[in-house]
Motif scaffolding. Structure first.
Motif, PDB file in Angstrom:
ATOM      1  N   SER A   1      -3.707  16.111   8.180  1.00 18.95           N
ATOM      2  CA  SER A   1      -3.291  16.744   9.421  1.00 18.95           C
ATOM      3  C   SER A   1      -2.167  15.935  10.066  1.00 18.95           C
ATOM      4  N   CYS A   2      -1.430  16.552  10.967  1.00 20.09           N
ATOM      5  CA  CYS A   2      -0.321  15.843  11.614  1.00 20.09           C
ATOM      6  C   CYS A   2      -0.827  14.650  12.415  1.00 20.09           C
ATOM      7  N   TRP A   3      -2.050  14.752  12.982  1.00 18.11           N
ATOM      8  CA  TRP A   3      -2.600  13.642  13.767  1.00 18.11           C
ATOM      9  C   TRP A   3      -2.829  12.426  12.874  1.00 18.11           C
ATOM     10  N   VAL A   4      -3.337  12.668  11.680  1.00 19.77           N
ATOM     11  CA  VAL A   4      -3.552  11.576  10.730  1.00 19.77           C
ATOM     12  C   VAL A   4      -2.221  10.981  10.301  1.00 19.77           C
ATOM     13  N   ARG A   5      -1.259  11.837   9.995  1.00 19.39           N
ATOM     14  CA  ARG A   5       0.059  11.337   9.574  1.00 19.39           C
ATOM     15  C   ARG A   5       0.674  10.495  10.670  1.00 19.39           C
ATOM     16  N   TRP A   6       0.626  10.944  11.911  1.00 19.46           N
ATOM     17  CA  TRP A   6       1.244  10.208  13.008  1.00 19.46           C
ATOM     18  C   TRP A   6       0.523   8.885  13.256  1.00 19.46           C
ATOM     19  N   TYR A   7      -0.801   8.903  13.135  1.00 20.48           N
ATOM     20  CA  TYR A   7      -1.538   7.655  13.307  1.00 20.48           C
ATOM     21  C   TYR A   7      -1.059   6.623  12.296  1.00 20.48           C
ATOM     22  N   TYR A   8      -0.979   7.007  11.022  1.00 13.60           N
ATOM     23  CA  TYR A   8      -0.597   6.051   9.982  1.00 13.60           C
ATOM     24  C   TYR A   8       0.876   5.663  10.076  1.00 13.60           C
ATOM     25  N   ASP A   9       1.716   6.528  10.617  1.00 10.98           N
ATOM     26  CA  ASP A   9       3.113   6.147  10.826  1.00 10.98           C
ATOM     27  C   ASP A   9       3.196   4.928  11.735  1.00 10.98           C
ATOM     28  N   VAL A  10       2.367   4.910  12.776  1.00  9.74           N
ATOM     29  CA  VAL A  10       2.362   3.765  13.689  1.00  9.74           C
ATOM     30  C   VAL A  10       1.620   2.590  13.064  1.00  9.74           C
TER      31      VAL A  10
ATOM     32  N   ASP B   1     -25.735  -3.462  14.841  1.00 10.54           N
ATOM     33  CA  ASP B   1     -25.771  -2.779  13.547  1.00 10.54           C
ATOM     34  C   ASP B   1     -24.421  -2.928  12.852  1.00 10.54           C
ATOM     35  N   PHE B   2     -24.364  -3.844  11.900  1.00 11.33           N
ATOM     36  CA  PHE B   2     -23.135  -4.056  11.139  1.00 11.33           C
ATOM     37  C   PHE B   2     -23.331  -3.688   9.671  1.00 11.33           C
ATOM     38  N   THR B   3     -24.293  -2.815   9.420  1.00  9.47           N
ATOM     39  CA  THR B   3     -24.558  -2.410   8.047  1.00  9.47           C
ATOM     40  C   THR B   3     -24.367  -0.914   7.818  1.00  9.47           C
ATOM     41  N   THR B   4     -24.481  -0.081   8.874  1.00  7.22           N
ATOM     42  CA  THR B   4     -24.282   1.354   8.706  1.00  7.22           C
ATOM     43  C   THR B   4     -22.823   1.626   8.368  1.00  7.22           C
ATOM     44  N   TRP B   5     -22.598   2.217   7.189  1.00 10.90           N
ATOM     45  CA  TRP B   5     -21.241   2.356   6.646  1.00 10.90           C
ATOM     46  C   TRP B   5     -20.753   3.792   6.835  1.00 10.90           C
ATOM     47  N   GLN B   6     -20.007   4.011   7.927  1.00 12.06           N
ATOM     48  CA  GLN B   6     -19.428   5.329   8.146  1.00 12.06           C
ATOM     49  C   GLN B   6     -18.148   5.438   7.319  1.00 12.06           C
ATOM     50  N   ARG B   7     -18.077   6.438   6.489  1.00 13.13           N
ATOM     51  CA  ARG B   7     -16.868   6.600   5.671  1.00 13.13           C
ATOM     52  C   ARG B   7     -16.434   8.060   5.711  1.00 13.13           C
ATOM     53  N   ASP B   8     -15.167   8.269   5.431  1.00 10.28           N
ATOM     54  CA  ASP B   8     -14.685   9.642   5.343  1.00 10.28           C
ATOM     55  C   ASP B   8     -14.845  10.131   3.911  1.00 10.28           C
ATOM     56  N   GLU B   9     -15.169  11.385   3.782  1.00  6.98           N
ATOM     57  CA  GLU B   9     -15.311  11.989   2.467  1.00  6.98           C
ATOM     58  C   GLU B   9     -14.065  12.771   2.056  1.00  6.98           C
ATOM     59  N   SER B  10     -13.199  13.100   3.029  1.00  8.73           N
ATOM     60  CA  SER B  10     -12.043  13.944   2.703  1.00  8.73           C
ATOM     61  C   SER B  10     -11.074  13.246   1.775  1.00  8.73           C
TER      62      SER B  10
ATOM     63  N   ARG C   1       0.843  -1.207   0.000  1.00 12.60           N
ATOM     64  CA  ARG C   1       0.000   0.000   0.000  1.00 12.60           C
ATOM     65  C   ARG C   1       0.876   1.254   0.000  1.00 12.60           C
ATOM     66  N   ASP C   2       0.460   2.217  -0.792  1.00 13.69           N
ATOM     67  CA  ASP C   2       1.048   3.558  -0.774  1.00 13.69           C
ATOM     68  C   ASP C   2      -0.002   4.467  -0.160  1.00 13.69           C
ATOM     69  N   VAL C   3       0.287   5.019   1.024  1.00 15.74           N
ATOM     70  CA  VAL C   3      -0.657   5.882   1.724  1.00 15.74           C
ATOM     71  C   VAL C   3      -0.104   7.310   1.685  1.00 15.74           C
ATOM     72  N   PRO C   4      -0.452   8.089   0.661  1.00 15.26           N
ATOM     73  CA  PRO C   4       0.111   9.435   0.534  1.00 15.26           C
ATOM     74  C   PRO C   4      -0.399  10.351   1.645  1.00 15.26           C
ATOM     75  N   ARG C   5       0.519  11.012   2.329  1.00 21.76           N
ATOM     76  CA  ARG C   5       0.152  11.821   3.497  1.00 21.76           C
ATOM     77  C   ARG C   5      -0.092  13.291   3.158  1.00 21.76           C
ATOM     78  N   ALA C   6       0.179  13.716   1.924  1.00 19.47           N
ATOM     79  CA  ALA C   6       0.047  15.131   1.571  1.00 19.47           C
ATOM     80  C   ALA C   6      -1.372  15.612   1.838  1.00 19.47           C
ATOM     81  N   GLY C   7      -1.485  16.760   2.499  1.00 17.15           N
ATOM     82  CA  GLY C   7      -2.785  17.338   2.789  1.00 17.15           C
ATOM     83  C   GLY C   7      -3.433  16.812   4.043  1.00 17.15           C
TER      84      GLY C   7
END
Length: 280
Positions: free
Chosen positions: A124-133, A268-277, A116-122
Motif C-alpha cells: 500500500s502507499c502507506w507502507v511505501r511512504w513509511y519505508y521511504d523515510v 512480555d518480551f516473548t509474544t512474537w507479532q509478525r506480518d503474514e502478508s 537491504r533491498d526492500v521491494p515495494r511492489a504490492g
C-alpha cells in the motif's frame, strides 16, 4: 571444510524457506557453508520443505516456538566461524555471503551485514511512504539491524552470546559494536520483503518498538540508534521530498509505541507479532 556456518531459526516458514535455501547455495561450493535450520514450534511443513530444498542442510526440530532458543540450539551444533545469522524469510545468495565473510576473515571488522533491498511492489502507499523515510534514516543506513542477516567473527559471537536474551536481537547485535567494529558491505544484498498492508506494518512495528524498549531498559541500546526529532529534521533538510511522507512515518511510529505499552507493562518480551502478508 566449511568456511562459515549459517544458523537459520524458522517458525512456520514453509511458504518461503525453500526459495531462500536454494538462493543460499548459489555461488558457493557444497562444502563452503554449514547450514543449520532450526525449526521451532512449527505447525506447517517448514522442516519438510527445508530438507527437500537443501539436502545438505542440517534440519533440527524443537517443540518450543522461540527464536532465541532456536538460535541457541543452532549455535550449539556448530564450531565453524565466521557465523552467519540469517532469518528464514530473508533471501540472500551464497555469493553475497562470501562477500560478507571477506572483511571478517581479513580481521578488518568483527561483524558485517548486507545492504537491504526492500521491494515495494504490492505494498500500500502507506507502507511505501513509511519505508521511504525509514530507509533514509542515518542509523538505519549504517546499523546492522533490519536486514535479517548479521555475520559474526568468533570473538563477536562470544560478545553476543554474553548478552541477555532480547526480542530485538539484531538491534542488540548491531549496538554491541562500534562503527569501526562493524560494516555494511557494499555489493552484498539481502532481499527483505516488507509488509503489504498498514495493519501488518503496525504489527511488525509494535514488535520492534517492544524490543527496542527492552534493549533500552537493559542499557544495551546506543543513543545513535534512536530516532529523534533532530534526526528527522536533519533528514528532511537533506531530502525535502520526504516531508510529505513524514506524517505517515510519525503516525506509524506513534501507533507502534502505543501498541507496545501492553507488552511493556506486563514484561512480555516473548509474544512474537509478525506480518503474514510479506510471506504470501
Amino acid at each position: 571444510m566449511a568456511v562459515a556456518s549459517v544458523i537459520i531459526p524458522a517458525h512456520n516458514e514453509a511458504a518461503g524457506i525453500g526459495r531462500n535455501l536454494r538462493a543460499l547455495r548459489r555461488g558457493t561450493r557444497d562444502e563452503d557453508l554449514d547450514v543449520v535450520v532450526v525449526c521451532n514450534g512449527c505447525t506447517d511443513r517448514t522442516a519438510e520443505v527445508a530438507r527437500h530444498a537443501d539436502p545438505l542442510a542440517r534440519v533440527i526440530e524443537i517443540d518450543q516456538p522461540s527464536k532465541a532458543e532456536a538460535v541457541r540450539v543452532g549455535n550449539a551444533t556448530s564450531d565453524v566461524f565466521p557465523r552467519v545469522h540469517l532469518d528464514a524469510d530473508i533471501e540472500l545468495t551464497g555469493s553475497d555471503v562470501m562477500q560478507l565473510l571477506e572483511p571478517i576473515m581479513r580481521d578488518d571488522v568483527l561483524a558485517t551485514a548486507p545492504h537491504r533491498d526492500v521491494p515495494r511492489a504490492g505494498c500500500s502507499c502507506w507502507v511505501r511512504w513509511y519505508y521511504d523515510v525509514w530507509e533514509s534514516l542515518p542509523q538505519v543506513e549504517s546499523g546492522l539491524f533490519g536486514r535479517g542477516v548479521v555475520v559474526l567473527s568468533e570473538q563477536a559471537q562470544a560478545r553476543i552470546t554474553a548478552l541477555p536474551r532480547m526480542m530485538s536481537d539484531d538491534l542488540g547485535m548491531s549496538d554491541s559494536f562500534t562503527g569501526a567494529e562493524r560494516r555494511v558491505v557494499p555489493g552484498a544484498v539481502a532481499v527483505v520483503r516488507p509488509p503489504r498492508t498498514l495493519g501488518d506494518l503496525l504489527r511488525r512495528r509494535i514488535r520492534i518498538a517492544t524490543g527496542n524498549a527492552q534493549a533500552g531498559e537493559l542499557g544495551l541500546r546506543r543513543e545513535s540508534s534512536r530516532t529523534t526529532a533532530a534526526t528527522l529534521l536533519g533528514l528532511t533538510a537533506r531530502r525535502p521530498a520526504l516531508v510529505l511522507r513524514l506524517p505517515v512515518f510519525l503516525g506509524v511510529h506513534a501507533a507502534a509505541r502505543i501498541g507496545a505499552r501492553r507488552a511493556l507493562r506486563s514484561g512480555d518480551f516473548t509474544t512474537w507479532q509478525r506480518d503474514e502478508s510479506s510471506r504470501s
